[in-house]
Design a protein around this motif. Structure first.
Motif, PDB file in Angstrom:
ATOM      1  N   ILE A   1       0.874  -1.474   0.557  1.00 41.43           N
ATOM      2  CA  ILE A   1       0.126  -0.220  -0.102  1.00 41.43           C
ATOM      3  C   ILE A   1       1.035   1.321  -0.064  1.00 41.43           C
ATOM      4  CG2 ILE A   1      -2.101  -0.848   1.092  1.00 41.43           C
ATOM      5  CD1 ILE A   1      -1.523  -0.058   3.767  1.00 41.43           C
ATOM      6  N   GLY A   2       0.706   1.725  -0.472  1.00 36.31           N
ATOM      7  CA  GLY A   2       1.051   3.542  -0.736  1.00 36.31           C
ATOM      8  C   GLY A   2       2.539   3.729  -1.563  1.00 36.31           C
ATOM      9  N   GLN A   3       3.180   4.501  -1.475  1.00 38.49           N
ATOM     10  CA  GLN A   3       4.534   4.390  -2.185  1.00 38.49           C
ATOM     11  C   GLN A   3       5.257   3.322  -1.356  1.00 38.49           C
ATOM     12  OE1 GLN A   3       5.870   5.577  -5.133  1.00 38.49           O
ATOM     13  NE2 GLN A   3       3.712   5.943  -5.652  1.00 38.49           N
ATOM     14  N   PRO A   4       6.486   2.748  -2.335  1.00 36.93           N
ATOM     15  CA  PRO A   4       7.755   1.305  -1.664  1.00 36.93           C
ATOM     16  C   PRO A   4       8.061   2.521  -1.217  1.00 36.93           C
ATOM     17  CG  PRO A   4       7.343   0.508  -3.816  1.00 36.93           C
ATOM     18  CD  PRO A   4       6.178   1.395  -3.564  1.00 36.93           C
ATOM     19  N   GLY A   5       8.937   1.885   0.083  1.00 36.84           N
ATOM     20  CA  GLY A   5      10.343   2.732   1.141  1.00 36.84           C
ATOM     21  C   GLY A   5       9.279   3.888   1.918  1.00 36.84           C
ATOM     22  N   LEU A   6       8.793   3.501   2.486  1.00 38.75           N
ATOM     23  CA  LEU A   6       7.508   4.253   3.916  1.00 38.75           C
ATOM     24  C   LEU A   6       8.759   4.310   5.051  1.00 38.75           C
ATOM     25  CD1 LEU A   6       5.227   5.342   5.040  1.00 38.75           C
ATOM     26  CD2 LEU A   6       4.926   3.502   5.690  1.00 38.75           C
ATOM     27  N   GLU A   7       9.270   3.014   5.441  1.00 39.26           N
ATOM     28  CA  GLU A   7      10.248   3.453   7.015  1.00 39.26           C
ATOM     29  C   GLU A   7      11.021   4.279   6.087  1.00 39.26           C
ATOM     30  OE1 GLU A   7      10.285   0.903  10.684  1.00 39.26           O
ATOM     31  OE2 GLU A   7      10.664  -1.002   8.903  1.00 39.26           O
ATOM     32  N   ALA A   8      11.874   4.730   5.472  1.00 43.71           N
ATOM     33  CA  ALA A   8      13.282   5.390   4.837  1.00 43.71           C
ATOM     34  C   ALA A   8      12.637   6.884   4.783  1.00 43.71           C
ATOM     35  CB  ALA A   8      13.765   4.992   3.381  1.00 43.71           C
ATOM     36  N   ARG A   9      11.575   6.856   4.040  1.00 46.23           N
ATOM     37  CA  ARG A   9      11.073   8.228   4.028  1.00 46.23           C
ATOM     38  C   ARG A   9      10.619   8.472   5.878  1.00 46.23           C
ATOM     39  NH1 ARG A   9       8.585   5.695  -0.036  1.00 46.23           N
ATOM     40  NH2 ARG A   9       5.953   5.688   1.271  1.00 46.23           N
ATOM     41  N   MET A  10       9.662   8.362   5.868  1.00 40.58           N
ATOM     42  CA  MET A  10      10.086   8.525   7.909  1.00 40.58           C
ATOM     43  C   MET A  10      11.315   8.175   8.719  1.00 40.58           C
ATOM     44  SD  MET A  10       7.342   4.875   9.225  1.00 40.58           S
ATOM     45  CE  MET A  10       6.954   6.143  10.432  1.00 40.58           C
ATOM     46  N   GLY A  11      12.221   7.816   8.177  1.00 35.43           N
ATOM     47  CA  GLY A  11      14.195   8.229   8.704  1.00 35.43           C
ATOM     48  C   GLY A  11      14.559   9.178   8.371  1.00 35.43           C
ATOM     49  N   ALA A  12      13.834   9.598   6.814  1.00 30.36           N
ATOM     50  CA  ALA A  12      14.254  11.359   6.190  1.00 30.36           C
ATOM     51  C   ALA A  12      13.812  12.438   7.463  1.00 30.36           C
ATOM     52  CB  ALA A  12      14.340  11.268   4.936  1.00 30.36           C
ATOM     53  N   ALA A  13      12.364  12.080   7.408  1.00 31.25           N
ATOM     54  CA  ALA A  13      11.797  13.366   8.418  1.00 31.25           C
ATOM     55  C   ALA A  13      12.928  13.359   9.662  1.00 31.25           C
ATOM     56  CB  ALA A  13      10.171  12.926   8.097  1.00 31.25           C
ATOM     57  N   ALA A  14      12.638  11.614  10.177  1.00 28.47           N
ATOM     58  CA  ALA A  14      13.135  11.825  11.513  1.00 28.47           C
ATOM     59  C   ALA A  14      13.918  13.172  11.579  1.00 28.47           C
ATOM     60  CB  ALA A  14      13.497  10.531  12.176  1.00 28.47           C
ATOM     61  N   ALA A  15      15.485  12.410  10.902  1.00 28.13           N
ATOM     62  CA  ALA A  15      16.277  12.950  10.517  1.00 28.13           C
ATOM     63  C   ALA A  15      16.453  14.776  10.777  1.00 28.13           C
ATOM     64  CB  ALA A  15      17.370  12.729   9.597  1.00 28.13           C
ATOM     65  N   THR A  16      15.154  15.350   9.757  1.00 32.91           N
ATOM     66  CA  THR A  16      14.827  16.126   9.369  1.00 32.91           C
ATOM     67  C   THR A  16      14.660  17.053  10.849  1.00 32.91           C
ATOM     68  OG1 THR A  16      14.163  16.049   7.180  1.00 32.91           O
ATOM     69  CG2 THR A  16      13.667  18.268   8.202  1.00 32.91           C
ATOM     70  N   ARG A  17      13.767  16.260  11.991  1.00 35.62           N
ATOM     71  CA  ARG A  17      13.197  16.780  13.406  1.00 35.62           C
ATOM     72  C   ARG A  17      14.299  16.857  13.190  1.00 35.62           C
ATOM     73  NH1 ARG A  17       9.506  16.974  16.344  1.00 35.62           N
ATOM     74  NH2 ARG A  17       9.209  16.186  17.916  1.00 35.62           N
ATOM     75  N   PHE A  18      15.501  16.052  13.835  1.00 38.08           N
ATOM     76  CA  PHE A  18      16.562  15.835  14.557  1.00 38.08           C
ATOM     77  C   PHE A  18      17.303  17.233  14.441  1.00 38.08           C
ATOM     78  CE2 PHE A  18      20.694  14.272  15.453  1.00 38.08           C
ATOM     79  CZ  PHE A  18      20.867  14.281  16.854  1.00 38.08           C
ATOM     80  N   GLU A  19      18.041  16.878  13.139  1.00 40.52           N
ATOM     81  CA  GLU A  19      18.522  18.474  13.301  1.00 40.52           C
ATOM     82  C   GLU A  19      18.020  19.944  13.399  1.00 40.52           C
ATOM     83  OE1 GLU A  19      21.723  20.506  12.375  1.00 40.52           O
ATOM     84  OE2 GLU A  19      21.336  17.947  11.685  1.00 40.52           O
ATOM     85  N   HIS A  20      16.287  19.561  13.221  1.00 39.84           N
ATOM     86  CA  HIS A  20      16.092  21.032  13.957  1.00 39.84           C
ATOM     87  C   HIS A  20      16.288  20.863  15.643  1.00 39.84           C
ATOM     88  CE1 HIS A  20      12.931  23.923  14.412  1.00 39.84           C
ATOM     89  NE2 HIS A  20      12.208  23.737  14.723  1.00 39.84           N
ATOM     90  N   MET A  21      15.270  19.968  16.332  1.00 37.75           N
ATOM     91  CA  MET A  21      16.192  19.743  17.713  1.00 37.75           C
ATOM     92  C   MET A  21      16.998  20.363  17.861  1.00 37.75           C
ATOM     93  SD  MET A  21      17.982  17.895  19.236  1.00 37.75           S
ATOM     94  CE  MET A  21      18.309  16.441  19.405  1.00 37.75           C
ATOM     95  N   ARG A  22      18.432  19.700  17.202  1.00 31.57           N
ATOM     96  CA  ARG A  22      19.824  20.284  17.838  1.00 31.57           C
ATOM     97  C   ARG A  22      20.051  22.012  17.332  1.00 31.57           C
ATOM     98  NH1 ARG A  22      23.419  18.262  19.767  1.00 31.57           N
ATOM     99  NH2 ARG A  22      25.038  19.615  18.521  1.00 31.57           N
ATOM    100  N   SER A  23      19.246  22.318  16.554  1.00 34.50           N
ATOM    101  CA  SER A  23      19.550  23.694  15.783  1.00 34.50           C
ATOM    102  C   SER A  23      19.178  24.680  17.402  1.00 34.50           C
ATOM    103  CB  SER A  23      19.060  23.797  13.966  1.00 34.50           C
ATOM    104  OG  SER A  23      17.794  23.776  14.586  1.00 34.50           O
ATOM    105  N   GLU A  24      18.334  24.450  17.684  1.00 35.92           N
ATOM    106  CA  GLU A  24      17.604  25.048  18.790  1.00 35.92           C
ATOM    107  C   GLU A  24      18.088  24.891  20.077  1.00 35.92           C
ATOM    108  OE1 GLU A  24      13.278  23.991  18.705  1.00 35.92           O
ATOM    109  OE2 GLU A  24      13.848  26.091  16.898  1.00 35.92           O
ATOM    110  N   LEU A  25      18.996  23.548  20.532  1.00 31.86           N
ATOM    111  CA  LEU A  25      19.701  23.670  21.684  1.00 31.86           C
ATOM    112  C   LEU A  25      20.442  24.762  22.070  1.00 31.86           C
ATOM    113  CD1 LEU A  25      21.003  19.817  21.401  1.00 31.86           C
ATOM    114  CD2 LEU A  25      19.263  20.505  22.783  1.00 31.86           C
TER     115      LEU A  25
END
Length: 294
Positions: free
Chosen positions: A172-196
């Motif tokens: 269901i959906g486009q293949p590679g869902l977890e890879a895209r979730m991982g990329a989103a988590a990496a973006t979020r992580f970078e945002h978290m780091r930048s605000e420390l």
């Protein structure tokens, strides 16, 4: 500063967190990874350069699963679980009591880097996915180095691989869902780091960072958790709970299509969902880097 950043998708402002929900999830996650952590602790204990371990700091201890494990692997050591969240320290204390290590177990509510001077000396400092919650990681590592007794070791759990729980193509959906979730988590992580506070960008070459703060690199190893399908009910429940949380924290970083797929995956009635799929698994690797004070 707590160890609630397994792979960058638990990074949430503490004020926004319901610890009655996240506490058990963190505990369950650490328990599932217990074999990896125990292997890492036994690797440290068996090193020819290993000091006599009398006092251990578990920095960013969360609910104390690793703290208690360290108390068991190092039976002569006093273990101090260090965290900024009282609710998690309470869980750690209760766990130590249940496991019969409370006589050598302490908790310390501390916010780093402000409270470095309250931690005291140690022979082993375990920093499990906690260093990256400090803006200036090099300064924090120098702080750890300053707490070590001669021959003492810092064990940094940083890096590893993103957890995988689903095949690339789930039908269901486009293949590679977890890879895209991982990329989103990496973006979020970078945002978290930048605000420390005092955030500084650092090349994540941990051996080079050890050397920069006067510690001798003692090796790096990765430890695997490999639970293939079909999963036991408790592990499946954990996967469902963790993906539920990821969907919440990743929010708008996900496409509408991926959000819709996650909606289906988390629907207990959907035959294609996580509650019923035969292909759900749990595969992760955690990497431990060691630095020793001469």
């Amino acid at each position: 500063m707590s160890n609630h950043a397994g792979h960058g998708h638990h990074d949430t402002h503490p004020a926004d967190i319901d610890w009655d929900v996240l506490g058990p999830l963190l505990e369950q996650e650490a328990e599932l990874n217990g074999t990896q952590y125990e292997e890492a602790a036994r690797w440290i204990a068996a090193l020819p350069t290993a000091p006599k371990v009398r006092r251990i700091l578990d920095v960013g201890s969360g609910p104390g699963v690793v703290s208690c494990l360290l108390a068991q692997v190092f039976p002569e050591a006093e273990v101090v679980a260090v965290d900024a969240t009282p609710a998690l320290l309470e869980r750690a204390k209760n766990r130590a009591r249940r496991l019969g290590v409370i006589d050598r177990f302490q908790t310390l509510e501390a916010e780093l880097p402000a409270d470095f001077d309250r931690l005291g000396e140690a022979d082993l400092i375990w920093a499990g996915n906690s260093l990256h919650h400090l803006g200036d990681q090099r300064a924090a590592l120098a702080g750890f180095a300053g707490l070590l007794r001669a021959g003492g070791t810092v064990a940094l759990v940083e890096g590893g691989l993103p957890t995988r729980r689903l095949p690339r193509d789930i039908g269901i959906g486009q293949p590679g869902l977890e890879a895209r979730m991982g990329a989103a988590a990496a973006t979020r992580f970078e945002h978290m780091r930048s605000e420390l506070p005092g955030a500084k960008r650092e090349i994540e070459d941990w051996s080079a960072l050890f050397t920069a703060v006067g510690l001798a690199p003692q090796g790096t190893r990765s430890f695997l958790l490999d639970l293939p399908a079909p999963l036991s009910r408790p592990v499946r429940d954990h996967v469902i709970a963790s993906i539920t949380r990821e969907r919440e924290v990743l929010g708008e970083l996900l496409t509408a299509e991926d959000s819709a797929v996650l909606e289906r995956l988390l629907d207990p009635e959907d035959p294609e969902g996580l509650h019923h799929r035969a292909d759900v698994h749990l595969l992760s690797a955690r990497t431990v880097h060691l630095g020793r004070r001469g």
